[in-house]
Design an enzyme around this catalytic site. Structure first.
Site, PDB file in Angstrom:
ATOM      1  N   GLY A   1      72.307  69.704 -40.182  1.00  0.00           N
ATOM      2  CA  GLY A   1      71.321  70.491 -39.430  1.00  0.00           C
ATOM      3  C   GLY A   1      71.821  71.140 -38.162  1.00  0.00           C
ATOM      4  O   GLY A   1      71.030  71.512 -37.307  1.00  0.00           O
TER       5      GLY A   1
ATOM      6  N   ASP B   1      64.604  46.958 -30.190  1.00  0.00           N
ATOM      7  CA  ASP B   1      65.364  46.833 -28.939  1.00  0.00           C
ATOM      8  C   ASP B   1      66.576  45.940 -29.152  1.00  0.00           C
ATOM      9  O   ASP B   1      67.674  46.230 -28.676  1.00  0.00           O
ATOM     10  CB  ASP B   1      64.489  46.190 -27.847  1.00  0.00           C
ATOM     11  CG  ASP B   1      63.206  46.972 -27.608  1.00  0.00           C
ATOM     12  OD1 ASP B   1      63.211  48.167 -27.914  1.00  0.00           O
ATOM     13  OD2 ASP B   1      62.229  46.367 -27.125  1.00  0.00           O
TER      14      ASP B   1
ATOM     15  N   GLU C   1      56.035  47.760 -22.717  1.00  0.00           N
ATOM     16  CA  GLU C   1      56.509  49.104 -22.377  1.00  0.00           C
ATOM     17  C   GLU C   1      56.787  49.232 -20.880  1.00  0.00           C
ATOM     18  O   GLU C   1      57.771  49.838 -20.480  1.00  0.00           O
ATOM     19  CB  GLU C   1      55.492  50.168 -22.822  1.00  0.00           C
ATOM     20  CG  GLU C   1      55.289  50.242 -24.334  1.00  0.00           C
ATOM     21  CD  GLU C   1      56.580  50.391 -25.113  1.00  0.00           C
ATOM     22  OE1 GLU C   1      57.530  51.017 -24.590  1.00  0.00           O
ATOM     23  OE2 GLU C   1      56.669  49.863 -26.230  1.00  0.00           O
TER      24      GLU C   1
ATOM     25  N   LYS D   1      75.577  74.992 -39.821  1.00  0.00           N
ATOM     26  CA  LYS D   1      76.807  75.375 -40.528  1.00  0.00           C
ATOM     27  C   LYS D   1      76.532  76.495 -41.536  1.00  0.00           C
ATOM     28  O   LYS D   1      77.253  77.479 -41.588  1.00  0.00           O
ATOM     29  CB  LYS D   1      77.419  74.158 -41.238  1.00  0.00           C
ATOM     30  CG  LYS D   1      77.829  73.069 -40.256  1.00  0.00           C
ATOM     31  CD  LYS D   1      78.515  71.921 -40.938  1.00  0.00           C
ATOM     32  CE  LYS D   1      77.595  71.056 -41.759  1.00  0.00           C
ATOM     33  NZ  LYS D   1      76.558  70.371 -40.978  1.00  0.00           N
ATOM     34  N   THR D   2      75.466  76.315 -42.306  1.00  0.00           N
ATOM     35  CA  THR D   2      75.120  77.344 -43.294  1.00  0.00           C
ATOM     36  C   THR D   2      74.789  78.656 -42.589  1.00  0.00           C
ATOM     37  O   THR D   2      75.223  79.727 -43.014  1.00  0.00           O
ATOM     38  CB  THR D   2      73.898  76.888 -44.111  1.00  0.00           C
ATOM     39  OG1 THR D   2      74.119  75.543 -44.516  1.00  0.00           O
ATOM     40  CG2 THR D   2      73.679  77.754 -45.313  1.00  0.00           C
TER      41      THR D   2
ATOM     42  N   HIS E   1      60.158  47.768 -19.980  1.00  0.00           N
ATOM     43  CA  HIS E   1      61.286  48.700 -20.157  1.00  0.00           C
ATOM     44  C   HIS E   1      61.379  49.660 -18.979  1.00  0.00           C
ATOM     45  O   HIS E   1      62.434  49.849 -18.387  1.00  0.00           O
ATOM     46  CB  HIS E   1      61.073  49.566 -21.412  1.00  0.00           C
ATOM     47  CG  HIS E   1      61.312  48.851 -22.706  1.00  0.00           C
ATOM     48  ND1 HIS E   1      62.493  48.205 -22.989  1.00  0.00           N
ATOM     49  CD2 HIS E   1      60.537  48.722 -23.809  1.00  0.00           C
ATOM     50  CE1 HIS E   1      62.415  47.694 -24.211  1.00  0.00           C
ATOM     51  NE2 HIS E   1      61.232  47.986 -24.727  1.00  0.00           N
TER      52      HIS E   1
HETATM   53  P1  ADP Z   1      73.612  72.677 -41.830  1.00  0.00           P
HETATM   54  O1  ADP Z   1      74.147  73.612 -42.848  1.00  0.00           O
HETATM   55  O2  ADP Z   1      74.556  72.426 -40.695  1.00  0.00           O
HETATM   56  O3  ADP Z   1      73.071  71.392 -42.364  1.00  0.00           O
HETATM   57  P2  ADP Z   1      71.695  74.757 -41.473  1.00  0.00           P
HETATM   58  O4  ADP Z   1      72.591  75.891 -41.129  1.00  0.00           O
HETATM   59  O5  ADP Z   1      71.188  74.733 -42.860  1.00  0.00           O
HETATM   60  O6  ADP Z   1      72.382  73.383 -41.130  1.00  0.00           O
HETATM   61  O7  ADP Z   1      70.498  74.745 -40.442  1.00  0.00           O
HETATM   62  C1  ADP Z   1      69.227  74.354 -40.797  1.00  0.00           C
HETATM   63  C2  ADP Z   1      68.205  75.054 -39.932  1.00  0.00           C
HETATM   64  O8  ADP Z   1      68.288  74.601 -38.584  1.00  0.00           O
HETATM   65  C3  ADP Z   1      68.397  76.535 -39.864  1.00  0.00           C
HETATM   66  O9  ADP Z   1      67.677  77.189 -40.860  1.00  0.00           O
HETATM   67  C4  ADP Z   1      67.882  76.906 -38.474  1.00  0.00           C
HETATM   68  O10 ADP Z   1      66.506  77.158 -38.524  1.00  0.00           O
HETATM   69  C5  ADP Z   1      68.094  75.656 -37.670  1.00  0.00           C
HETATM   70  N1  ADP Z   1      69.286  75.731 -36.811  1.00  0.00           N
HETATM   71  C6  ADP Z   1      70.326  74.885 -36.831  1.00  0.00           C
HETATM   72  N2  ADP Z   1      71.237  75.201 -35.888  1.00  0.00           N
HETATM   73  C7  ADP Z   1      70.778  76.295 -35.268  1.00  0.00           C
HETATM   74  C8  ADP Z   1      71.277  77.110 -34.213  1.00  0.00           C
HETATM   75  N3  ADP Z   1      72.440  76.849 -33.605  1.00  0.00           N
HETATM   76  N4  ADP Z   1      70.528  78.161 -33.817  1.00  0.00           N
HETATM   77  C9  ADP Z   1      69.346  78.421 -34.399  1.00  0.00           C
HETATM   78  N5  ADP Z   1      68.833  77.701 -35.407  1.00  0.00           N
HETATM   79  C10 ADP Z   1      69.516  76.639 -35.843  1.00  0.00           C
END
Ligand code: ADP
Length: 606
Positions: free
Chosen positions: A210, A505, A429, A213-214, A432
């Site tokens: 997340g 904890d 709480e 990378k994609t 903490h």
């Molecule tokens: P990964 O391939 O690293 O698992 P993705 O590229 O699929 O992650 O990202 C998933 C979603 O998270 C994206 O569709 C976007 O909405 C959000 N996201 C992640 N990183 C960013 C970023 N740097 N800027 C804006 N949106 C991001």
């Protein structure tokens, strides 16, 4: 970008049509053709022809009540109706006509040739038709394989005006800088070729899930204005050995036709794991990997196909895949820092309506450790909450609440806690928070709540980071352990008994204490010796011990000592501030949720 998915062909449909055509031919057309090959004559003609020796063979079909016979050269077939005729056999014998042998109907050579050849023609024609249709749909990129098996179903993104650009990916400046070179190369390869430099064929994007990378891979294609082929590693893994390899071949064939282009393989560890070399290994996966290696070697460095791959388990990749000439460049895509988080929140907030006074910096500080995908989710949750409450835009409160939703789950509206439980949770709480506040190095609290959440938490104390923190001192870590033990300490000080509420904890405190001793060299006994190695750095980072059994026993003792000392410290802090503890707990008990500010006001009041 417009996503043009490879078509799903209804193969069964084609089979069905082909079978139907063959059946129609065999059951209707064939009998019709053979019937029309046969000349109809009357019985007298048959008798005359027999007498004149013009008949070759005769077949008497009693059931159909007819007689078939051929001319003496057996080229023409005749048929006539049966007439009661006792002298027929004698007459045939006299004429020397044979009444045995093969069935006359089958002797029509044209018909039998047709019966064999026509079905084949039908199948070939359908096959040709199907493959042409497939090629049309794939934009001329497909080959003429008749069946879908082993064909790459890479999604192709064609360039379009609203394609993802680097600006859409917030933060991640280092990764973007690294990838800009690729974009420049795709724009103007001659500049690089002149000097003899060749682009890396493969670039590995590594980082936790997340983090974008994609998105980065798509942005490279968007910036360079080239086609983008995307496929997940797991899509290569097929049931039959060799199918995955054939998909790899097909993907690269398509890519080379469309060069310059970007090929993106997500989750490459699904096929790129280290080969075990043991008997009975995963043949299909290894063959696919071998094919990938071969394909990467197969094309020249400068032909314009650049492969980007993403993984969150780089350490599990086969060394052959990461050697120079293949995926030799590694671009880390880390969790965003404070500035990055703020930028990501702002990028996603553009997609929804937000109040003008929203403090994104504060939200970013509250959401420390969140990935880009989580931040996107937080913004969306805030928008959903605004709609639920009938507002036309999301407010600061919506965003803050949605952080809690993402961290701790939704509020449990109808969870019923007994009065006694509520009191214990309040003290827990506040315990903490008070321990945290009394230790100068601990971050101040942002919010304390005792509203149960769907994650199972009965309440929690949200701490807030002041700025970016890259290093933690030994004292800070010890204080953190003390804060974690503060909840249980409050229960002991006030109720002289303990509950199950502290299990999380305990887990966290133990993990921290263990890491201090085995990984950070913060104990006197072991000096700077690594006693643990971290596996899966990007996926939770579980560790495995690498030391003797005696050392393990010692480590366990030290961990217990460390946590115990901090627990005692927490008990002391609370005992010394018992009055404040009671006052704050009572206040929380009544209000259920209090802010950091209210907490500090009561604490600082004389
Ligand atoms: P990964 O391939 O690293 O698992 P993705 O590229 O699929 O992650 O990202 C998933 C979603 O998270 C994206 O569709 C976007 O909405 C959000 N996201 C992640 N990183 C960013 C970023 N740097 N800027 C804006 N949106 C991001």
């Amino acid at each position: 970008m417009n996503e043009v998915k490879s078509p799903k062909k209804p193969l069964l449909y084609y089979y069905f049509v082909a079978m139907l055509l063959v059946m129609l031919f065999n059951f209707i057309a064939m009998p019709w053709i053979s019937e029309h090959q046969i000349k109809d004559v009357d019985y007298n003609t048959f008798v005359t022809m027999t007498e004149q020796g013009e008949v070759g063979r005769v077949e008497i079909q009693e059931q159909s009540n007819r007689i078939l016979f051929t001319s003496s050269d057996e080229k023409t077939v005749y048929k006539t109706a049966m007439v009661p005729d006792d002298g027929l056999v004698q007459r045939l014998l006299d004429a020397g006509v044979s009444t045995t042998g093969e069935e006359i109907e089958q002797t029509s050579t044209l018909v039998s040739i047709l019966a064999w050849v026509l079905p084949i023609i039908i199948f070939v024609a359908l096959g040709q038709y199907m493959s042409r249709k497939m090629m049309e749909k794939m934009g001329g990129g497909g080959n003429s394989m008749m069946f879908n098996m082993g064909k790459s179903n890479a999604k192709v993104y064609v360039k379009s005006a609203e394609g993802i650009k680097f600006d859409d990916v917030a933060g991640e400046d280092e990764a973007k800088e690294n990838l800009t070179e690729v974009v420049n190369y795709l724009h103007d390869p001659s500049k690089y070729q002149e000097i003899g430099a060749s682009m890396p064929k493969g670039i590995l994007l590594v980082g936790p899930p997340g983090t974008g990378k994609t998105m980065l891979a798509k942005a490279v294609a968007g910036e360079a204005n080239v086609p983008f082929f995307s496929m997940s590693g797991s899509e290569f893994v097929e049931m039959f050995v060799g199918m995955g390899a054939s998909k790899v071949r097909d993907l690269f064939k398509q890519a080379k036709e469309k060069a310059p282009c970007i090929v993106f393989i997500d989750e490459i560890d699904a096929i790129g794991q280290k080969r075990s070399g043991q008997y009975g290994g995963n043949d299909e996966r290894e063959q696919t990997l071998n094919q990938l290696l071969t394909e990467m070697d197969g094309f020249e460095g400068n032909n314009g196909v650049i492969i980007l791959a993403a993984t969150n388990r780089p350490e599990s990749l086969d060394p052959a895949l990461t050697r120079p000439g293949r995926f030799d460049r590694r671009v880390p895509v880390e969790l965003p820092d404070l500035k990055g988080r703020e930028a990501i929140l702002q990028v996603h907030a553009k997609k929804i309506k937000v109040a003008e006074d929203v403090d994104f910096n504060k939200i970013a500080r509250m959401a420390s450790g969140a990935s880009g995908a989580e931040l996107a989710n937080i913004v969306n949750e805030a928008a959903l909450r605004a709609v639920r409450d009938g507002r036309r835009f999301a407010t600061q409160a919506d965003l803050e609440e949605s952080i809690e939703v993402v961290i701790a789950g939704y509020q449990k509206k109808n969870a019923i806690m007994t009065d006694e439980e509520k009191k214990i949770v309040s003290y827990h709480e506040i315990g903490h928070a008070l321990v945290a506040a009394m230790q100068t190095h601990s971050a101040p609290v942002q919010k304390i709540t005792i509203v149960p959440r769907t994650s199972g938490a009965l309440g929690y104390t949200m701490q807030i980071e002041e700025g970016n923190h890259y290093l933690m001192s030994k004292t800070e870590m010890e204080n953190k352990i003390a804060t974690l033990t503060g909840g249980r300490a409050a229960e002991e000080v006030v109720f002289h008994s303990v509950t199950t509420g502290a299990s999380n904890d305990i887990e966290q405190a133990t993990k921290l204490a263990r890491a201090m001793i085995t990984r950070y060299g913060m104990s006197d006994d072991f000096d700077m010796v690594a006693l643990e190695t971290v596996n899966n750095q990007y996926l939770g980072g579980d560790a495995s011990l690498a030391c003797s059994a005696e050392t393990q026993t010692k480590i366990d003792q030290r961990v217990v000592e460390l946590v115990k000392a901090q627990h005692e410290k927490a008990v002391n802090i609370l005992t010394e501030n018992r009055a404040k503890l009671d006052e704050l707990a009572q206040y929380l008990y009544e209000k259920e949720t209090i802010t950091g500010e209210e907490f500090m006001n009561i604490l600082n009041a004389q």
